[in-house]
Design a protein around this motif. Structure first.
Motif, mmCIF file in Angstrom:
data_model
loop_
_atom_site.group_PDB
_atom_site.id
_atom_site.type_symbol
_atom_site.label_atom_id
_atom_site.label_comp_id
_atom_site.label_asym_id
_atom_site.label_seq_id
_atom_site.Cartn_x
_atom_site.Cartn_y
_atom_site.Cartn_z
ATOM 1 N N ILE A 10 -57.055 14.285 28.862
ATOM 2 C CA ILE A 10 -58.074 13.818 27.937
ATOM 3 C C ILE A 10 -57.861 12.335 27.633
ATOM 4 C CG2 ILE A 10 -56.726 14.463 25.873
ATOM 5 C CD1 ILE A 10 -59.385 15.354 24.615
ATOM 6 N N ALA A 11 -58.951 11.565 27.670
ATOM 7 C CA ALA A 11 -58.926 10.129 27.355
ATOM 8 C C ALA A 11 -58.090 9.298 28.332
ATOM 9 C CB ALA A 11 -58.436 9.898 25.931
ATOM 10 N N THR A 12 -57.965 9.763 29.570
ATOM 11 C CA THR A 12 -57.242 8.976 30.573
ATOM 12 C C THR A 12 -58.179 8.132 31.431
ATOM 13 O OG1 THR A 12 -57.314 10.765 32.201
ATOM 14 C CG2 THR A 12 -55.383 10.675 30.743
ATOM 15 N N LYS A 127 -56.682 18.512 48.949
ATOM 16 C CA LYS A 127 -55.746 17.579 49.561
ATOM 17 C C LYS A 127 -56.529 16.340 49.991
ATOM 18 C CE LYS A 127 -51.563 16.659 51.163
ATOM 19 N NZ LYS A 127 -50.342 16.643 50.344
ATOM 20 N N PRO A 128 -56.201 15.155 49.511
ATOM 21 C CA PRO A 128 -55.121 14.866 48.563
ATOM 22 C C PRO A 128 -55.515 15.175 47.124
ATOM 23 C CG PRO A 128 -56.290 12.859 49.103
ATOM 24 C CD PRO A 128 -56.899 13.932 49.958
ATOM 25 N N ILE A 129 -54.521 15.106 46.240
ATOM 26 C CA ILE A 129 -54.745 15.291 44.812
ATOM 27 C C ILE A 129 -54.585 13.934 44.128
ATOM 28 C CG2 ILE A 129 -53.867 16.335 42.696
ATOM 29 C CD1 ILE A 129 -52.899 18.690 44.460
ATOM 30 N N ILE A 130 -55.601 13.556 43.358
ATOM 31 C CA ILE A 130 -55.584 12.277 42.639
ATOM 32 C C ILE A 130 -55.412 12.560 41.147
ATOM 33 C CG2 ILE A 130 -56.881 10.196 42.062
ATOM 34 C CD1 ILE A 130 -58.447 10.594 44.679
ATOM 35 N N VAL A 131 -54.428 11.933 40.534
ATOM 36 C CA VAL A 131 -54.211 12.063 39.092
ATOM 37 C C VAL A 131 -54.439 10.707 38.436
ATOM 38 C CG1 VAL A 131 -52.484 12.419 37.278
ATOM 39 C CG2 VAL A 131 -52.605 14.004 39.208
ATOM 40 N N VAL A 132 -55.325 10.695 37.445
ATOM 41 C CA VAL A 132 -55.553 9.484 36.652
ATOM 42 C C VAL A 132 -54.558 9.525 35.480
ATOM 43 C CG1 VAL A 132 -57.239 8.099 35.406
ATOM 44 C CG2 VAL A 132 -57.992 9.567 37.295
ATOM 45 N N ASP A 176 -53.094 4.420 38.009
ATOM 46 C CA ASP A 176 -52.585 3.950 36.716
ATOM 47 C C ASP A 176 -53.742 3.271 35.982
ATOM 48 O OD1 ASP A 176 -51.465 2.453 34.618
ATOM 49 O OD2 ASP A 176 -49.550 2.261 35.663
ATOM 50 N N ASN A 177 -54.188 3.891 34.894
ATOM 51 C CA ASN A 177 -55.347 3.367 34.176
ATOM 52 C C ASN A 177 -54.960 2.790 32.816
ATOM 53 O OD1 ASN A 177 -58.056 2.762 33.738
ATOM 54 N ND2 ASN A 177 -58.495 4.742 32.813
ATOM 55 N N ASN A 178 -53.804 2.180 32.732
ATOM 56 C CA ASN A 178 -53.384 1.546 31.477
ATOM 57 C C ASN A 178 -54.055 0.196 31.250
ATOM 58 O OD1 ASN A 178 -51.312 3.229 30.109
ATOM 59 N ND2 ASN A 178 -50.288 3.083 32.093
ATOM 60 N N GLY A 179 -54.632 -0.362 32.305
ATOM 61 C CA GLY A 179 -55.214 -1.691 32.197
ATOM 62 C C GLY A 179 -56.688 -1.691 31.851
#
Length: 232
Positions: A10-12, A127-132, A176-179
């Motif tokens: 949530i919220a990523t 496949k593939p698996i993408i994680v935000v 990586d969605n920190n930016g």
């Protein structure tokens, strides 16, 4: 056919990434949309949820009050597990049906946008698996700002999900969605080449085109054998 799993927390920013895929012409099966459909008034999922949670979760028009139901399950793990057990078969069938329709259209790459990809064991088919991914503090602050909720309520909703760091270890690709949004767009462009590489033979035979080729090959082989036997 290549089925790509997209998940996060949530919220990523998972929905933003999902929209980027749509904007770039990739077909997306959204589990949240499927979940809304299986909770529509009068559906099998609706009847079972109302039987389990009572009519207090309904709006005046008879539809499920999703925020109210969400508040109930996010604060009670046993009720959350109950809801997941009730809806899982309906959601799985809905996702399968959407994938089948895209398969019939000849789509070679399909994105499965599933928040509970690992929890529902759907990752075994992707496949593939993408994680935000974002760090915990960023996730908390973004959720509080988005939903205008307290830190405690936001943390309760985050705690109700599998930890992002656990999901990260299960991923083939991590965004990586920190930016900023510009940073996210740049990260997205970098993974396009990875997911659009030529299909493997296994993926090809699972596609509609592969199935047609296999059928024609079998048909030709059978027809050729009959002609050969007729000459004997």
């Amino acid at each position: 056919m290549r089925i790509i799993g997209l998940t996060g927390g949530i919220a990523t920013g998972k929905s933003t990434v999902s929209n980027l895929f749509k904007g770039n012409g990739f077909p997306v099966v959204d589990a949240d949309v499927v979940a809304r459909d299986v909770l529509k008034k009068g559906s099998g999922g609706w009847r079972k949820v109302v039987a389990a949670f009572g009519e207090d979760i309904l709006q005046e028009n008879g539809e499920v009050d999703r925020p109210k139901l969400g508040q109930i399950v996010f604060t009670d793990p046993s009720k959350r597990q109950l809801l997941n057990r009730i809806l899982a078969p309906y959601i799985s069938y809905g996702i399968l049906w959407e994938v089948f329709k895209l398969w019939m259209k000849g789509c070679k790459i399909i994105i499965l946008d599933v928040p509970l990809l690992f929890e529902a064991k759907i990752d075994r088919w992707t496949k593939p698996i993408i994680v935000v991914w974002v760090d915990p503090e960023t996730q908390l602050q973004r959720l509080m700002a988005r939903d205008r909720t307290s830190a405690q309520d936001a943390q309760n909703r985050i705690n109700a999900q599998m930890p992002l760091d656990v999901k990260r270890t299960k991923a083939d690709i991590v965004i990586d969605n920190n930016g900023s949004l510009e940073d996210l767009n740049e990260s997205f462009r970098k993974i396009i080449d990875q997911i659009t590489k030529p299909l493997t033979w296994t993926e090809f035979w699972l596609s509609r085109q592969g199935a047609i080729v296999a059928f024609l090959s079998i048909f030709s082989g059978v027809f050729g054998c009959k002609k050969l036997l007729a000459r004997l």
